[in-house]
Design an enzyme around this catalytic site. Sequence first.
Site, PDB file in Angstrom:
ATOM      1  N   TYR A  96      -4.941  26.837  -2.243  1.00 60.77           N
ATOM      2  CA  TYR A  96      -6.305  26.801  -1.719  1.00 60.77           C
ATOM      3  C   TYR A  96      -7.183  26.887  -2.958  1.00 60.77           C
ATOM      4  O   TYR A  96      -6.963  27.748  -3.820  1.00 60.77           O
ATOM      5  CB  TYR A  96      -6.635  28.016  -0.849  1.00 60.77           C
ATOM      6  CG  TYR A  96      -5.776  28.246   0.358  1.00 60.77           C
ATOM      7  CD1 TYR A  96      -5.197  27.198   1.062  1.00 60.77           C
ATOM      8  CD2 TYR A  96      -5.574  29.540   0.825  1.00 60.77           C
ATOM      9  CE1 TYR A  96      -4.439  27.445   2.190  1.00 60.77           C
ATOM     10  CE2 TYR A  96      -4.816  29.797   1.953  1.00 60.77           C
ATOM     11  CZ  TYR A  96      -4.241  28.739   2.636  1.00 60.77           C
ATOM     12  OH  TYR A  96      -3.493  28.992   3.741  1.00 60.77           O
ATOM     13  N   CYS A  99      -8.463  30.402  -3.792  1.00 62.51           N
ATOM     14  CA  CYS A  99      -7.511  31.530  -3.727  1.00 62.51           C
ATOM     15  C   CYS A  99      -7.334  32.162  -5.111  1.00 62.51           C
ATOM     16  O   CYS A  99      -7.032  31.480  -6.087  1.00 62.51           O
ATOM     17  CB  CYS A  99      -6.181  30.998  -3.198  1.00 62.51           C
ATOM     18  SG  CYS A  99      -4.745  31.976  -3.626  1.00 62.51           S
ATOM     19  N   PHE A 101      -4.989  34.062  -6.290  1.00 61.26           N
ATOM     20  CA  PHE A 101      -3.613  33.981  -6.806  1.00 61.26           C
ATOM     21  C   PHE A 101      -3.329  32.579  -7.339  1.00 61.26           C
ATOM     22  O   PHE A 101      -2.642  32.414  -8.352  1.00 61.26           O
ATOM     23  CB  PHE A 101      -2.615  34.346  -5.701  1.00 61.26           C
ATOM     24  CG  PHE A 101      -2.880  35.703  -5.096  1.00 61.26           C
ATOM     25  CD1 PHE A 101      -2.552  36.860  -5.779  1.00 61.26           C
ATOM     26  CD2 PHE A 101      -3.487  35.822  -3.855  1.00 61.26           C
ATOM     27  CE1 PHE A 101      -2.802  38.108  -5.238  1.00 61.26           C
ATOM     28  CE2 PHE A 101      -3.745  37.061  -3.300  1.00 61.26           C
ATOM     29  CZ  PHE A 101      -3.399  38.217  -3.995  1.00 61.26           C
ATOM     30  N   CYS A 102      -3.861  31.573  -6.650  1.00 64.91           N
ATOM     31  CA  CYS A 102      -3.670  30.191  -7.112  1.00 64.91           C
ATOM     32  C   CYS A 102      -4.397  29.981  -8.440  1.00 64.91           C
ATOM     33  O   CYS A 102      -3.900  29.305  -9.345  1.00 64.91           O
ATOM     34  CB  CYS A 102      -4.214  29.206  -6.073  1.00 64.91           C
ATOM     35  SG  CYS A 102      -3.482  29.417  -4.439  1.00 64.91           S
TER      36      CYS A 102
HETATM   37  N1  GSH Z   1       1.570  37.944  -3.671  1.00 63.27           N
HETATM   38  C1  GSH Z   1       1.187  36.584  -3.432  1.00 63.27           C
HETATM   39  C2  GSH Z   1      -0.016  36.578  -2.521  1.00 63.27           C
HETATM   40  C3  GSH Z   1      -0.403  35.162  -2.125  1.00 63.27           C
HETATM   41  C4  GSH Z   1      -1.433  35.159  -1.010  1.00 63.27           C
HETATM   42  O1  GSH Z   1      -1.703  36.189  -0.391  1.00 63.27           O
HETATM   43  N2  GSH Z   1      -1.996  34.008  -0.761  1.00 63.27           N
HETATM   44  C5  GSH Z   1      -2.924  33.886   0.325  1.00 63.27           C
HETATM   45  C6  GSH Z   1      -4.055  32.946  -0.075  1.00 63.27           C
HETATM   46  S1  GSH Z   1      -5.115  33.648  -1.319  1.00 63.27           S
HETATM   47  C7  GSH Z   1      -2.210  33.255   1.498  1.00 63.27           C
HETATM   48  O2  GSH Z   1      -1.586  32.234   1.366  1.00 63.27           O
HETATM   49  N3  GSH Z   1      -2.314  33.897   2.674  1.00 63.27           N
HETATM   50  C8  GSH Z   1      -1.666  33.431   3.867  1.00 63.27           C
HETATM   51  C9  GSH Z   1      -2.449  32.423   4.666  1.00 63.27           C
HETATM   52  O3  GSH Z   1      -3.391  31.792   4.181  1.00 63.27           O
HETATM   53  O4  GSH Z   1      -2.087  32.243   5.821  1.00 63.27           O
HETATM   54  C10 GSH Z   1       0.896  35.908  -4.764  1.00 63.27           C
HETATM   55  O5  GSH Z   1       0.604  36.616  -5.756  1.00 63.27           O
HETATM   56  O6  GSH Z   1       0.999  34.674  -4.855  1.00 63.27           O
END
Ligand code: GSH
Length: 318
Positions: A96, A99, A101-102
């Site tokens: 995203y 995001c 993390f991205c």
């Molecule tokens: N611990 C993971 C957390 C990743 C995360 O929480 N990503 C969120 C987006 S910022 C996500 O995909 N959430 C689930 C969703 O959108 O349904 C990391 O560091 O990559």
Amino acid sequence: MRRVNGLATLHRAISVSGGATATQHRLVQVEMMSTSSTNSPKISDRVAISGPSVARGVAGTMFFSVVAASLSQEVHAKEPLKSVNLAPKEVVLYQYEACPFCNKVKAFLDYNKIPYQVVEVNPISKKEIKWSDYKKVPILTVDGEQMVDSSDIIDKLFNKLHPGNETTDSDEERKWRGWVDNHLVHVLSPNIYRTSAEALESFDYITSHGNFSFTERLVAKYAGAAAMYFVSKKLKKKYNITDERKALYDAAETWVDALNGRQYLGGSKPNLADLAVFGVLRPIRYLKSGRDMVEHTRIGEWYTRMEGAVGESSRIKV
Ligand SMILES: N[C@@H](CCC(=O)N[C@@H](CS)C(=O)NCC(=O)O)C(=O)O
């Protein structure tokens, strides 16, 4: 472990149009999964799966930079990748745009000048990552191998680029990378959705940079902003934040204190912790909360240095 973030809630915000209470309730049900699979489709398959919506999503990026480690035990500064031989050939980031993390992963890729393609995932259907068992982003495929979880992705990439140098991560660097994942990211949502105006500003950014259909964009902007305004209050409680702006400013000051007069935590060059802090702050930097943070704390100089160090995005424009 359950966490909530703006994009993760859009699915609920859009699919639940009946009342704030129900919406809020569902918003806090977001499951954070941590499974992984090594089965990733070939890029040609992915494009076929993704279709035109991905082509739209792939237009527009945020960027950051990277890191490579020196062999020194004392100075853990990282250098942009010199040897192209070690660089992976095909890197695809499922993301995203907003995001944190991205953006952490992108900071690493950009800094190391590793070219990568972006597939913008629709947060509602997630059809672009249907092929994976992992249901969050970022997902990175490197020459067909799937990697998940931003910190793990960065560790794996680093090790690929520097075989045999796995121990160059210092205690200090590890500590601050952990601080980013366990503290800093939790301060962000309560800030970007703090007031209704800020929530709208944030969702305007999210929906205009994300992969949404026309209708989804309209609904997501207003329903998402309203929902996240309420959810951010719950998040404040969950993470014991009483004054969200103070928490953000404190975090920024804590980071500047950690630099202890150095240009970067890594010394004369950014290390993985510098890139992590920079990466997660980047999506908010030009929102009101980010502008306030730079105005009211000492973090601005370091941030500007990081923008220069990271340089241009190495994303492949398609
Ligand atoms: N611990 C993971 C957390 C990743 C995360 O929480 N990503 C969120 C987006 S910022 C996500 O995909 N959430 C689930 C969703 O959108 O349904 C990391 O560091 O990559």
